[in-house]
Design an enzyme around this catalytic site. Structure first.
Site, mmCIF file in Angstrom:
data_model
loop_
_atom_site.group_PDB
_atom_site.id
_atom_site.type_symbol
_atom_site.label_atom_id
_atom_site.label_comp_id
_atom_site.label_asym_id
_atom_site.label_seq_id
_atom_site.Cartn_x
_atom_site.Cartn_y
_atom_site.Cartn_z
ATOM 1 N N ASP A 273 0.823 -1.220 0.000
ATOM 2 C CA ASP A 273 0.000 0.000 0.000
ATOM 3 C C ASP A 273 0.858 1.272 0.000
ATOM 4 O O ASP A 273 0.638 2.192 0.793
ATOM 5 C CB ASP A 273 -0.949 0.015 1.198
ATOM 6 C CG ASP A 273 -2.058 -1.017 1.072
ATOM 7 O OD1 ASP A 273 -1.962 -1.862 0.177
ATOM 8 O OD2 ASP A 273 -2.993 -0.971 1.877
ATOM 9 N N ASP B 294 -0.609 -4.308 -3.795
ATOM 10 C CA ASP B 294 -1.605 -3.245 -3.981
ATOM 11 C C ASP B 294 -0.989 -1.868 -3.783
ATOM 12 O O ASP B 294 -1.580 -0.982 -3.154
ATOM 13 C CB ASP B 294 -2.765 -3.428 -2.999
ATOM 14 C CG ASP B 294 -3.434 -4.779 -3.127
ATOM 15 O OD1 ASP B 294 -3.478 -5.313 -4.247
ATOM 16 O OD2 ASP B 294 -3.898 -5.307 -2.104
#
Length: 693
Positions: free
Chosen positions: A520, A547
């Site tokens: 992230d 991600d």
């Protein structure tokens, strides 16, 4: 995120897909306004006349050997101590360039040399700079004679003195010729199609830095020498040599020649064939680092009397001589510099070399050409030499609901702190002032599961951000934003999501920066689900593994390098994007970029759909187009997430290249040409045209 995560001689060129966004522009003297102390306090800089105050780029100074103090000259800063003048005619250009006083000379249009081949004799203490991409010198160039010093030639297109004879021995029509000059910086120019050299550095010219230029379509490209002495010092870095036959460069009797992060490219099936690349002649001592040679014959050659030390270079499709040997020197004994990875150099230079829209201009597109008297620069320095020692302190000094741009100029150093730009402080720019985006680093190590010091719970994913931007019209340039949370040492912590940068705003520009982390890394969000949030990322690096580009913003990542990183335990597995786009909105567009990294083949997905909070009404979107994909990308590049199928959302590719690219299939949707025409950068950004300000 909070959802549970799994581990030519004469050729036409095609116009590229781009929007005018600069590479880094170092922040400079700004202007305050209001009372005598200004609304930013007594340390803010006083206002100045827009006619005489130098714009920000005019304070940029050279790196490399041009920055070294010698011969009575302390570095290279050009005409910044003089007036700034704008010229549109040959007469005015020559008037100011040859004047004894210092000048910053802005070329705001095309100037045709008369007669053809004319070289203006530039005097010392000058900056000659193109206004955005409009400054062009056609049919001639510049001459710097014996003793001329402290000259910057920047952001210009200098072209077309070609007189019809490829190996021309009759017309000495150079773009830039230097005979016995010193302290010269040649930066961000487009030099091409001249009768003789694009750059000639002759007769003991020294303390020269040549950086971020495009050199193309030429025979005798860049010659250094024409002397029996061995005294010259030159730095040549981040230049793109494309379709240039010889002297790329040829360095003869150069005491210290430091060449790094250059890209030499000979395209197949064109009229021009490069005869050799970097050539060390005579008694030259050359250090050649992290450069890329593509398709060249004889990429590196040297005389028996010369020394060439090679480190970290990449040779693709080359043949013939590739030589090294002897003892050279350590460039770090003369100046500081930071190497980019050789693998990243082609993409970096294709996007960043040549004239920039931000240099040589004093206002954003569509605004007055006068500098706003309300713009202010606040300086941050760890060593106390600025107004503030922390970035957050400078942000705090920006007035609430400010209506003009506040440039927070951040000097090189590592700033370990949490930074938040609140919603009521729009129009803020973070500007690193180092020679490299790696020189200025904002870093912290919070993760989603990190307990807050006040005992009120954990930070959560969005709260873990090292830098959080909630104000519209934010810009960041020439710096690194990092989250260095150590997953390996915190396995007992529940929540390893660790955001480096979170944006929850509209009209955000991230230009020439590095955003790095693990899981992230870059959260591109909006203020709320019903709010528009547009982000333009250009010429930047984004590093992570799971991600690491995610959120609900309408985000464009253009001409950038996306670097895949192994997990904390050495595993290669991850996901590049996790969009959580609202229905009817644009999601994440990756265009004209490179996806690579030191990870295993077929180990990463390009993306998966993040239905934040289990919201089935969301319609996540990622499009990856015109991008080079490494072998790390899976042949089925999209995958499901938290019970939501990627096939029910919007995931597609268009004309990607590289070993990780693939043809259309049920597992790999490809846009048609008609569909791709509706998924351009402009479609993502709408009526907003990002520009320097």
């Amino acid at each position: 995120m909070e959802a549970k995560q799994q581990r030519a001689r004469h050729r036409r060129r095609k116009a590229g897909l781009s929007i005018g966004i600069p590479v880094a522009v170092a922040a400079a003297a700004g202007m305050a306004y209001g009372t005598d102390l200004g609304v930013f306090g007594e340390d803010a800089q006083r206002s100045a006349s827009a006619a005489t105050a130098p714009p920000a780029w005019a304070d940029d100074v050279a790196d490399g050997f041009a920055s070294v103090n010698s011969q009575g000259q302390n570095g290279t800063y050009g005409g910044r101590d003089g007036k700034t003048v704008t010229v549109k005619t040959l007469a005015d250009l020559e008037k100011y360039a040859t004047a004894p006083e210092p000048y910053v000379i802005v070329v705001a249009g095309t100037i045709n040399m008369d007669p053809k081949g004319k070289e203006i004799k530039v005097a010392s203490d000058k900056t000659i700079v193109g206004s955005g991409t409009s400054g062009q010198i056609v049919g001639g160039g510049f001459f710097l004679g014996q003793g001329v010093h402290n000259v910057i030639i920047r952001n210009l297109t200098i072209r077309d003195s070609y007189a019809g004879e490829w190996n021309d021995k009759d017309h000495d029509f150079d773009a830039i010729q230097m005979d016995g000059a010193h302290h010269v910086w040649i930066d961000h120019n487009d030099l091409r199609h001249m009768a003789d050299g694009l750059i000639d550095s002759r007769k003991d010219t020294t303390n020269v830095t040549v950086s971020w230029n495009k050199l193309s379509d030429n025979n005798k490209t860049f010659g250094i020498g024409w002397t029996e002495n061995t005294t010259a010092d030159l730095t040549i870095h981040h230049n793109w040599f494309r379709e240039t036959e010889q002297r790329n460069p040829s360095t003869d009797n150069v005491a210290h020649a430091h060449l790094y992060n250059n890209y030499l490219q000979d395209m197949p099936n064109t009229d021009i064939t490069t005869s050799y690349g970097n050539y060390a002649r005579g008694k030259t001592k050359m250090v050649l680092e992290n450069s890329v040679f593509e398709g060249l014959k004889n990429p590196v050659t040297k005389d028996s009397t010369a020394a060439v030390v090679q480190r970290g270079n990449v040779f693709n499709g080359t043949s013939g001589r590739n030589e090294s040997g002897g003892t050279a020197f350590d460039p770090k004994n003369f100046y500081k510099y930071t190497l980019d990875k050789a693998a990243d150099v082609p993409a970096l230079l294709k996007s960043g070399a040549g004239p920039r829209t931000s240099i040589g201009t004093t206002a954003s597109a569509g605004t007055s050409t006068k500098a706003s008297a309300a713009d202010t620069t606040l300086t941050v320095a760890k060593d106390g030499s600025g107004q503030f020692t922390s970035v957050q302190a400078a942000v705090n000094a920006v007035p609430a609901n400010n209506t003009s741009r506040a440039v927070i100029s951040i000097k090189p150093g590592t700033y370990r702190e949490l930074v938040k730009v609140p919603r009521d402080k729009p129009h803020v720019t973070f500007q690193g002032t180092g020679a490299s985006r790696k020189d200025t680093v904002i870093v912290f190590n919070n993760a989603s599961g990190t307990p807050k010091p006040d005992g009120s719970g954990n930070y959560g994913t969005s709260g873990s951000a090292t830098v959080a931007v909630e104000a519209d019209d934010f810009q960041a340039r020439n710096l690194t934003i990092d989250n260095d949370f150590d997953e390996a040492k915190n396995q007992s912590l529940n929540g390893h999501q660790a955001v480096a940068l979170r944006t929850a705003a509209d009209k955000v520009v991230l230009d020439s920066i590095i955003v790095t982390g693990d899981q992230d890394t870059l959260l591109l969000d909006t203020q709320s689900k019903d709010k528009l949030g547009r982000v333009y990322v250009n010429n930047s690096y984004i590093v992570g593994n799971v991600d690491f580009i995610f959120g609900r913003a309408s985000a464009v990542i253009n001409k950038s390098v996306i670097t895949l990183k192994k997990r904390w335990n050495g595993d290669s597995a991850g996901y590049v994007t996790a969009p959580s786009t609202a229905a009817g909105r644009k999601g994440i567009l990756i265009a004209n970029s490179t996806v690579n990294g030191d990870v295993s083949a077929s180990s990463f997905h390009l993306g998966r759909p993040w239905h934040a909070g289990g919201d089935a009404a969301l319609d996540p979107q990622t499009t990856v187009r015109n991008t080079s994909l490494s072998s790390a990308i899976k042949s089925a590049p999209w995958t499901d997430m938290s019970g939501f199928s990627w096939k029910d959302d919007r995931f597609a590719e268009y004309k990607n290249t590289g070993p990780g690219a693939g043809s259309a299939s049920g597992d790999r949707p490809q846009l048609t040409d008609a569909q791709a025409a509706d998924q351009e950068i402009g479609d993502w950004l709408g009526d907003w045209k990002p520009s320097a300000s």
